[in-house]
Design a protein around this motif. Structure first.
Motif, short mmCIF file in Angstrom:
data_model
loop_
_atom_site.label_atom_id
_atom_site.label_comp_id
_atom_site.label_asym_id
_atom_site.label_seq_id
_atom_site.Cartn_x
_atom_site.Cartn_y
_atom_site.Cartn_z
N GLU A 52 0.86 -1.33 -0.01
CA GLU A 52 0.08 -0.03 -0.14
C GLU A 52 0.93 1.21 -0.14
O GLU A 52 0.48 2.13 -0.59
CB GLU A 52 -1.28 0.08 1.50
CG GLU A 52 -2.07 1.14 1.10
CD GLU A 52 -2.93 0.86 2.13
OE1 GLU A 52 -3.67 1.89 2.63
OE2 GLU A 52 -3.36 -0.26 2.65
N VAL A 53 1.71 1.32 0.81
CA VAL A 53 2.87 2.43 0.86
C VAL A 53 3.35 2.69 -0.63
O VAL A 53 3.54 3.54 -0.99
CB VAL A 53 3.78 2.36 2.02
CG1 VAL A 53 5.11 3.24 1.94
CG2 VAL A 53 3.28 2.54 3.56
N ALA A 54 3.89 1.50 -0.90
CA ALA A 54 4.58 1.39 -2.43
C ALA A 54 3.65 2.19 -3.58
O ALA A 54 4.00 2.77 -4.36
CB ALA A 54 5.28 0.14 -2.87
N ALA A 55 2.32 1.73 -3.52
CA ALA A 55 1.64 2.15 -4.42
C ALA A 55 0.95 3.78 -4.15
O ALA A 55 0.37 4.14 -5.21
CB ALA A 55 0.07 1.23 -4.38
N THR A 56 1.32 4.24 -3.46
CA THR A 56 0.90 5.60 -2.93
C THR A 56 2.03 6.66 -3.54
O THR A 56 3.32 6.64 -3.38
CB THR A 56 0.88 6.05 -1.53
OG1 THR A 56 -0.29 5.18 -0.84
CG2 THR A 56 0.42 7.31 -1.28
N ALA A 57 1.61 7.53 -4.55
CA ALA A 57 2.61 8.43 -5.10
C ALA A 57 2.90 9.67 -4.37
O ALA A 57 4.06 10.09 -4.23
CB ALA A 57 2.01 8.87 -6.42
N ASP A 58 2.01 10.00 -3.68
CA ASP A 58 2.16 11.29 -2.80
C ASP A 58 3.04 11.21 -1.71
O ASP A 58 2.86 10.30 -0.89
CB ASP A 58 0.69 11.86 -2.24
CG ASP A 58 0.81 13.30 -1.69
OD1 ASP A 58 1.75 13.88 -1.75
OD2 ASP A 58 -0.45 13.79 -1.14
N VAL A 59 4.12 11.97 -1.56
CA VAL A 59 4.89 11.86 -0.71
C VAL A 59 4.31 12.01 0.86
O VAL A 59 4.72 11.22 1.72
CB VAL A 59 6.09 12.78 -0.64
CG1 VAL A 59 7.16 12.83 0.54
CG2 VAL A 59 6.85 12.68 -2.07
N LYS A 60 3.36 13.07 1.06
CA LYS A 60 3.01 13.20 2.43
C LYS A 60 2.01 11.87 2.70
O LYS A 60 1.94 11.65 4.00
CB LYS A 60 2.17 14.50 2.29
CG LYS A 60 2.97 15.80 2.29
CD LYS A 60 1.96 16.86 2.67
CE LYS A 60 3.00 18.25 2.38
NZ LYS A 60 2.18 19.54 2.57
N LYS A 61 1.21 11.41 1.93
CA LYS A 61 0.30 10.43 2.06
C LYS A 61 1.17 9.26 2.33
O LYS A 61 0.93 8.42 3.37
CB LYS A 61 -0.55 10.17 0.69
CG LYS A 61 -1.75 11.10 0.86
CD LYS A 61 -2.72 10.85 -0.32
CE LYS A 61 -3.75 11.92 -0.32
NZ LYS A 61 -4.78 11.52 -1.64
N LYS A 62 2.25 9.10 1.67
CA LYS A 62 3.03 7.88 1.86
C LYS A 62 3.55 8.00 3.35
O LYS A 62 3.89 6.81 4.07
CB LYS A 62 4.55 7.90 0.82
CG LYS A 62 5.19 6.62 0.92
CD LYS A 62 6.20 6.78 -0.25
CE LYS A 62 5.61 6.00 -1.38
NZ LYS A 62 6.63 5.78 -2.36
N GLN A 63 4.43 8.92 3.82
CA GLN A 63 4.67 9.42 5.03
C GLN A 63 3.45 9.05 6.09
O GLN A 63 4.05 8.32 7.22
CB GLN A 63 5.46 10.62 5.26
CG GLN A 63 6.03 10.93 6.74
CD GLN A 63 7.29 9.78 6.85
OE1 GLN A 63 8.08 9.68 5.79
NE2 GLN A 63 7.04 9.42 7.87
N ALA A 64 2.47 9.37 5.88
CA ALA A 64 1.41 9.48 6.92
C ALA A 64 0.93 8.01 6.91
O ALA A 64 0.79 7.21 8.03
CB ALA A 64 0.14 10.00 6.64
#
Length: 153
Positions: A72-84
């Motif tokens: 799920e983290v790898a599929a997220t492109a947005d840096v802020k969403k990835k960190q969250a």
């Protein structure tokens, strides 16, 4: 002078009588010693085997959780969403691991108390004064490991 001799004679007599009584008391108090292979008892315990299987199942659950979180983290492109997401999953992982460790420790302590109680019961039933771990005894002592293993199962 006569009084000094009487006191000396009385003192020596008391010493000899005390020493004789001490030796007599010690000869009656034969200490019965038992030995037990605690590791062997623990390894044969069905409770311990069940606890190990539970831990393995929970470890698999955590591995699956980590894999899902990574995807799920790898599929997220947005840096802020990835960190969250990383923070969220790390917090969840730490909570799950702490709960698993606490549960394991609680169950292990209960098993330890039960095994110790069985060792004490076996020792009392056979009138043993001392029970030592088999690994610390070089020679002597009656091995009660098998009796304890049967009682623990």
């Amino acid at each position: 002078m006569k009084n000094e001799v009487k006191f000396l004679l009385a003192g020596v007599s008391a010493f000899v009588i005390g020493l004789s009584m001490s030796n007599f008391a010690m000869s009656d108090a034969i200490t019965k010693i038992a030995v037990v292979d605690v590791q062997q008892v623990v390894n044969s315990s069905s409770q311990v085997q069940t606890l190990k299987k539970e831990q393995q199942a929970k470890a698999k659950e955590i591995v699956a959780f980590v894999e899902k979180a990574r995807k799920e983290v790898a599929a997220t492109a947005d840096v802020k969403k990835k960190q969250a997401l990383e923070d969220k999953y790390n917090k969840e992982l730490n909570t799950k691991k702490a709960a698993m460790d606490k549960n394991y420790t609680t169950k292990l302590e209960a098993i330890d108390r039960a095994i110790s109680a069985q060792i004490a019961n076996q020792a009392k039933a056979a009138n043993y004064d001392i029970v030592l771990a088999k690994g610390v005894v070089l020679y002597g002592g009656t091995d009660i490991t098998e009796a304890v293993k049967k009682a623990v199962k």
